[in-house]
Design an enzyme around this catalytic site. Structure first.
Site, PDB file in Angstrom:
ATOM      1  N   SER A 279     -34.693  -8.349 -19.367  1.00  0.00           N
ATOM      2  CA  SER A 279     -34.506  -9.127 -18.150  1.00  0.00           C
ATOM      3  C   SER A 279     -34.659 -10.611 -18.491  1.00  0.00           C
ATOM      4  CB  SER A 279     -35.477  -8.694 -17.073  1.00  0.00           C
ATOM      5  OG  SER A 279     -36.780  -8.845 -17.559  1.00  0.00           O
ATOM      6  N   LEU A 280     -34.493 -11.442 -17.505  1.00  0.00           N
ATOM      7  CA  LEU A 280     -34.475 -12.877 -17.763  1.00  0.00           C
ATOM      8  C   LEU A 280     -35.741 -13.541 -17.263  1.00  0.00           C
ATOM      9  CD1 LEU A 280     -30.885 -13.636 -16.470  1.00  0.00           C
ATOM     10  CD2 LEU A 280     -31.655 -13.706 -18.840  1.00  0.00           C
TER      11      LEU A 280
ATOM     12  N   TYR B  72     -20.964  -8.875 -17.444  1.00  0.00           N
ATOM     13  CA  TYR B  72     -21.357 -10.171 -17.988  1.00  0.00           C
ATOM     14  C   TYR B  72     -21.901 -10.128 -19.403  1.00  0.00           C
ATOM     15  CZ  TYR B  72     -25.698  -8.557 -15.792  1.00  0.00           C
ATOM     16  OH  TYR B  72     -26.768  -7.812 -15.379  1.00  0.00           O
TER      17      TYR B  72
ATOM     18  N   ASP C  94     -27.079 -10.495  -7.136  1.00  0.00           N
ATOM     19  CA  ASP C  94     -28.274  -9.783  -6.698  1.00  0.00           C
ATOM     20  C   ASP C  94     -27.930  -8.317  -6.472  1.00  0.00           C
ATOM     21  OD1 ASP C  94     -30.808  -9.310  -5.968  1.00  0.00           O
ATOM     22  OD2 ASP C  94     -30.724 -10.371  -4.056  1.00  0.00           O
TER      23      ASP C  94
ATOM     24  N   GLU D 216     -23.373  -5.868 -13.313  1.00  0.00           N
ATOM     25  CA  GLU D 216     -24.170  -5.751 -12.099  1.00  0.00           C
ATOM     26  C   GLU D 216     -23.367  -5.019 -11.036  1.00  0.00           C
ATOM     27  OE1 GLU D 216     -27.062  -7.126 -12.641  1.00  0.00           O
ATOM     28  OE2 GLU D 216     -28.017  -7.487 -10.699  1.00  0.00           O
TER      29      GLU D 216
ATOM     30  N   LYS E  50     -27.006 -19.490 -20.028  1.00  0.00           N
ATOM     31  CA  LYS E  50     -27.068 -18.778 -21.310  1.00  0.00           C
ATOM     32  C   LYS E  50     -26.555 -19.680 -22.423  1.00  0.00           C
ATOM     33  CE  LYS E  50     -25.992 -14.442 -19.016  1.00  0.00           C
ATOM     34  NZ  LYS E  50     -25.027 -13.364 -18.790  1.00  0.00           N
TER      35      LYS E  50
ATOM     36  N   GLU F  33     -23.495 -18.927 -15.081  1.00  0.00           N
ATOM     37  CA  GLU F  33     -22.949 -17.793 -14.319  1.00  0.00           C
ATOM     38  C   GLU F  33     -23.736 -17.628 -13.028  1.00  0.00           C
ATOM     39  OE1 GLU F  33     -23.272 -14.327 -16.841  1.00  0.00           O
ATOM     40  OE2 GLU F  33     -22.358 -15.343 -18.542  1.00  0.00           O
TER      41      GLU F  33
ATOM     42  N   ASP G 228       0.714   4.242  -2.611  1.00  0.00           N
ATOM     43  CA  ASP G 228       0.404   5.611  -2.175  1.00  0.00           C
ATOM     44  C   ASP G 228       1.440   6.601  -2.683  1.00  0.00           C
ATOM     45  OD1 ASP G 228      -1.808   4.800  -0.918  1.00  0.00           O
ATOM     46  OD2 ASP G 228      -0.958   4.812   1.112  1.00  0.00           O
TER      47      ASP G 228
ATOM     48  N   ARG H  37     -30.580   0.553 -15.435  1.00  0.00           N
ATOM     49  CA  ARG H  37     -31.385  -0.147 -16.424  1.00  0.00           C
ATOM     50  C   ARG H  37     -32.657   0.637 -16.754  1.00  0.00           C
ATOM     51  NH1 ARG H  37     -35.350  -4.179 -15.962  1.00  0.00           N
ATOM     52  NH2 ARG H  37     -35.634  -5.185 -17.957  1.00  0.00           N
TER      53      ARG H  37
ATOM     54  N   LYS I 195     -26.001 -15.625 -10.541  1.00  0.00           N
ATOM     55  CA  LYS I 195     -26.911 -14.491 -10.724  1.00  0.00           C
ATOM     56  C   LYS I 195     -26.698 -13.539  -9.555  1.00  0.00           C
ATOM     57  CE  LYS I 195     -31.720 -13.317 -11.679  1.00  0.00           C
ATOM     58  NZ  LYS I 195     -31.757 -12.181 -10.806  1.00  0.00           N
TER      59      LYS I 195
ATOM     60  N   CYS J 190     -57.929   9.546   7.668  1.00  0.00           N
ATOM     61  CA  CYS J 190     -57.043   8.734   8.506  1.00  0.00           C
ATOM     62  C   CYS J 190     -55.579   9.120   8.218  1.00  0.00           C
ATOM     63  CB  CYS J 190     -57.277   7.255   8.199  1.00  0.00           C
ATOM     64  SG  CYS J 190     -56.107   6.173   9.006  1.00  0.00           S
TER      65      CYS J 190
ATOM     66  N   CYS K 159     -59.832   0.210   7.439  1.00  0.00           N
ATOM     67  CA  CYS K 159     -60.259   1.463   8.063  1.00  0.00           C
ATOM     68  C   CYS K 159     -61.017   2.250   6.997  1.00  0.00           C
ATOM     69  CB  CYS K 159     -59.053   2.262   8.552  1.00  0.00           C
ATOM     70  SG  CYS K 159     -59.489   3.971   8.946  1.00  0.00           S
TER      71      CYS K 159
ATOM     72  N   CYS L 247     -56.621   6.406  13.515  1.00  0.00           N
ATOM     73  CA  CYS L 247     -57.624   7.473  13.610  1.00  0.00           C
ATOM     74  C   CYS L 247     -58.831   7.092  14.469  1.00  0.00           C
ATOM     75  CB  CYS L 247     -58.092   7.878  12.221  1.00  0.00           C
ATOM     76  SG  CYS L 247     -59.019   6.583  11.387  1.00  0.00           S
TER      77      CYS L 247
ATOM     78  N   LYS M  84     -33.402 -19.785 -10.071  1.00  0.00           N
ATOM     79  CA  LYS M  84     -33.213 -19.110  -8.789  1.00  0.00           C
ATOM     80  C   LYS M  84     -33.063 -20.102  -7.632  1.00  0.00           C
ATOM     81  CE  LYS M  84     -35.651 -15.101  -8.986  1.00  0.00           C
ATOM     82  NZ  LYS M  84     -35.525 -13.735  -8.615  1.00  0.00           N
TER      83      LYS M  84
ATOM     84  N   CYS N  22     -59.450   1.757  14.319  1.00  0.00           N
ATOM     85  CA  CYS N  22     -58.199   2.020  13.604  1.00  0.00           C
ATOM     86  C   CYS N  22     -57.132   2.547  14.569  1.00  0.00           C
ATOM     87  CB  CYS N  22     -58.449   3.044  12.497  1.00  0.00           C
ATOM     88  SG  CYS N  22     -56.926   3.567  11.686  1.00  0.00           S
TER      89      CYS N  22
ATOM     90  N   ASP O 261       0.834  -1.200   0.000  1.00  0.00           N
ATOM     91  CA  ASP O 261       0.000   0.000   0.000  1.00  0.00           C
ATOM     92  C   ASP O 261       0.867   1.248   0.000  1.00  0.00           C
ATOM     93  OD1 ASP O 261      -2.076  -1.705   0.103  1.00  0.00           O
ATOM     94  OD2 ASP O 261      -2.796  -1.110   2.100  1.00  0.00           O
ATOM     95  N   ALA O 262       1.983   1.185   0.749  1.00  0.00           N
ATOM     96  CA  ALA O 262       2.845   2.363   0.863  1.00  0.00           C
ATOM     97  C   ALA O 262       3.444   2.711  -0.498  1.00  0.00           C
ATOM     98  CB  ALA O 262       3.944   2.094   1.876  1.00  0.00           C
TER      99      ALA O 262
END
Ligand code: IVH
Length: 688
Positions: free
Chosen positions: A83-84, A234, A121, A182, A298, A117, A38, A140, A119, A441, A435, A422, A322, A419, A34-35
């Site tokens: 979409s799929l 993708y 989220d 994604e 796919k 692949e 930087d 999208r 999926k 309300c 209600c 109210c 899914k 309710c 990192d140094a």
């Protein structure tokens, strides 16, 4: 240092830093400390300070740059972002595989290879690179147009601001490429963000996807940068000069240009291969560090995809298989009635917080009083709770506790008689409790405000649940139209508001005061009118006045609007209090109205080849979506109507057509199958 030497040094530093960024953020394999990194970065910053005219937008120092926006520009995608088709059922996957093989066999291909692949989220975005430089990024949106979120996507460190020059033999960087990927938030980042939000007294996000969406939609890129995101690429949506024949090559190309591509991708030729991959990924799911909700299958061969084509929304060559929703067990602390915008009172279980798939859940819906009774769920009971995607968690069942004596359980839960907001006596409507005080309300009004301001309605940023409740409780808003009379001075003193946020909300309200008709209609919360019905009504009637004046028969001419819906809509407009609110609202807003798709009574329509004809579509079409079929009819001047009558000219009968096909036969109306319809359309000069 002279300018020329500085220029050379800057170029060298940028190229080295990009390379280290790539190794660190994309490959997860840094080769310098990192140094050391930087040091390079600081040297570049210093030189750019000395020679400000040498700063370029693709410099690694320019990730978080630019002033906060007041709104996001609309950006047209290079190609539609579809979409799929998806399901968690193995039987549906089998059908997808069978249909795909059949479709390819008909075209003379028997080889099938799939790319598998995970999926992810998150949120689908488009990245456009010209000559290797990131030009813009967009959400999208509706699939055709999204919001330009370029400055925010630039803060994602795994997104190259300039594509990596590939090694010899790899695909060169093309002059133009639109990439789909994604945006996700890692669970660790999500947890930290939520901890911070809670500590600051704000609502935490329900899941990493919502948190990522929130980060991407910040008007100030600094805010996005403070909520680190990641991006997996993708797909190539469109390109110039990219030679790829398969999805596998697409992924290779993306990887070669320095984008992050999942290393969990695989290929298979068989259904068993898909099932094994699904199982394997599901087992790894909790160790990935980010949320996935299934796998995507796919067809690898891009040319073969063309023979299968698309429905209006889904490609026929891909499928999302899914994972089943996640469930956990916890205990109910109390059950509280919650009043929604339509007055329906929902029993909500307040529970001992439990983590379900990386998200802490403390509230779950019990739907209605009959569900509570049927499940025999009481305060203090152990229950199984399910969370699926972004839907509200639900209590699915009570867990028996044999060791607990029945008399130790709380008494059966009952709805209150009045309710909770109210105090109006509640009424029962089927399994629901309502209600009836729709107009006064406070809880219902707050709910209506939230709905009116929601994404698919007027999309008023900063007007969520808490704010709406506060406006109502403080007496700032007694009816929807009063929202537009709010002044920043009234808001600054409210809890959670400061000068900037107050001004922002007032600006958002002003911006929202020119809504498109369909958004306005959806926002009104007319019973049964969701996003797509609102769009169809807007298209059909064109103006709000025309819709408001329509009778039930007129409404039923809109495809998809049946008698029940037509009745609900006319009843809504007939109600004097609604009329009053609407009139007031219309003085505050300027609706953006368009002419109806085909103003069938206009002189222009009369010259169209199918002017005055009525067509009814029934059953599923295979080559066109219902909407596309209707649009074709409308382009030719015909009207797509919902029910068959003697005045119908054609009934187009697709797969599994129901009673409308019988009606047509009975009434002697001409029947067309899909091919017949396409022939009719072609005959009249539309090329498809
Ligand atoms: S392909 C036409 N691949 O899932 C192909 N999508 O509806 C369209 N997603 O909106 C998408 N991981 O946001 C594809 N490996 C992946 C994906 C993926 C996640 C999302 C994407 C899309 C949704 C499916």
């Amino acid at each position: 240092m002279d300018r020329k030497t500085a220029q050379e040094r800057i170029a060298r530093l940028r190229s080295d830093i990009r390379h280290h960024d790539y190794l660190y953020y994309v490959k997860d394999q840094p080769t310098v400390s990192d140094a050391a990194y930087d040091k390079l970065y600081r040297e570049l910053v210093k030189l750019e300070e000395q020679f400000p005219d040498l700063v370029s937008a693709d410099s690694p120092t320019q990730r978080v740059a630019g002033q906060p926006l007041t709104s996001f520009p609309t950006i047209e995608h290079a190609a539609p972002m579809l979409s799929l088709d998806s399901d968690q059922d193995e039987a549906t996957l089998r059908r997808f595989d069978e249909r795909l093989r059949k479709g390819l066999a008909a075209a003379g291909t028997s080889d099938v290879e799939y790319v598998l692949e995970p999926k992810l989220d998150g949120l689908s975005v488009e990245l456009v690179y010209r000559d290797g430089v990131l030009q813009h990024a967009a959400t999208r949106g509706d699939g055709r147009r999204g919001e330009g979120i370029t400055a925010n996507v630039r803060t994602i460190l795994s997104v190259p601001l300039r594509l990596r020059e590939p090694a010899a033999g790899e695909r060169p960087v093309p002059p133009f490429v639109a990439v789909r990927g994604e945006v996700i938030m890692h669970t660790e980042v999500f947890d930290q963000l939520n901890e911070r939000l809670i500590a600051e007294g704000n609502e935490p996000f329900a899941n990493p996807r919502n948190a990522a969406a929130g980060a991407v939609r910040q008007l100030d890129p600094q805010m996005t940068a403070a909520r680190p995101l990641d991006l997996y690429a993708y797909d190539i949506l469109a390109s110039e000069g990219v030679e790829v024949a398969t999805q596998w090559e697409v992924l290779e190309a993306l990887r070669g240009w320095g984008l992050r591509v999942s290393d969990l991708v695989e290929r298979t030729e068989t259904l068993d291969g898909i099932l094994a991959y699904h199982k394997g990924i599901e087992e790894k799911r909790d160790d990935l560090g980010f949320e996935i909700d299934g796998i995507v299958i796919k067809l690898n061969d891009l040319a073969a995809r063309e023979t299968l084509g698309w429905t209006s929304r889904h490609p026929r060559w891909a499928f999302a298989f899914k994972f089943p929703p996640r469930k956990e067990i916890t205990r109910i602390l109390s059950i509280l009635p919650s009043v929604g915008r339509t007055g329906v009172v929902t029993p909500v279980a307040i529970m001992l917080p439990v983590e379900i798939g990386g998200v802490t859940v403390a509230r779950a819906t019990l739907h209605n009083r009959e569900e509570v009774a049927r499940k025999d769920v009481r305060e203090g009971d152990r229950v199984r709770v399910q969370r699926a995607g972004d839907v509200i968690p639900q209590v699915i069942e009570r867990i028996e506790e044999p060791e607990r004596a029945p008399e130790d359980r709380a008494p059966a839960w009952t709805m209150p008689a009045v309710c909770p907001s109210c105090s109006t006596p509640l009424v029962e409507r089927g399994p629901f409790t309502v209600c009836p005080n729709s107009f006064e309300c406070p809880a219902q009004l707050a709910g209506r405000i939230v709905h009116f301001a929601s994404r698919n309605a007027l999309d008023i940023e900063g007007l969520g649940d808490e704010t709406a409740k506060m406006f109502v409780a403080q007496g700032l808003v007694h009816q929807l139209p009063e929202l537009f009379d709010l002044k920043a001075e009234q808001l600054v003193h409210l809890e959670g508001f400061a000068e900037k946020s107050a001004n922002n909300l007032i600006a958002a309200l002003a911006k929202a005061s020119h809504p498109e008709l369909q958004r306005f209609l959806y926002g009104l919360g007319i019973p049964e009118v969701g996003v797509s019905v609102a769009r169809d009504l807007a298209r059909h009637f064109g103006t709000f006045a025309a819709l408001r004046g329509a009778d039930e028969a007129g409404l039923q001419e809109v495809p998809g609007v049946g008698p029940r819906m037509a009745e609900q809509i006319t009843a809504f407009f007939r109600e004097p209090k609604n009329a009053e609110v609407l009139d007031a609202l219309l003085t505050k807003l300027q609706l953006v109205e368009t002419a109806p798709a085909v103003p069938s009574d206009s002189p222009a329509a009369a010259v169209l080849p199918l002017a005055g004809k009525k067509i009814v579509f029934t059953g599923g079409l295979t080559r066109l979506s219902r909407r596309e079929a209707q649009e074709l009819a409308e382009r030719l001047g015909a009207r797509a109507t919902g029910s068959v009558s003697k005045s119908t000219d054609w009934v187009v009968v697709g797969e599994d057509a129901g009673s409308k096909a019988d009606d047509a036969r009975k009434l002697g109306v001409a029947i067309l199958d899909e091919d017949g319809y396409l022939a009719l359309v072609r005959e009249h000069g539309v090329e498809i």
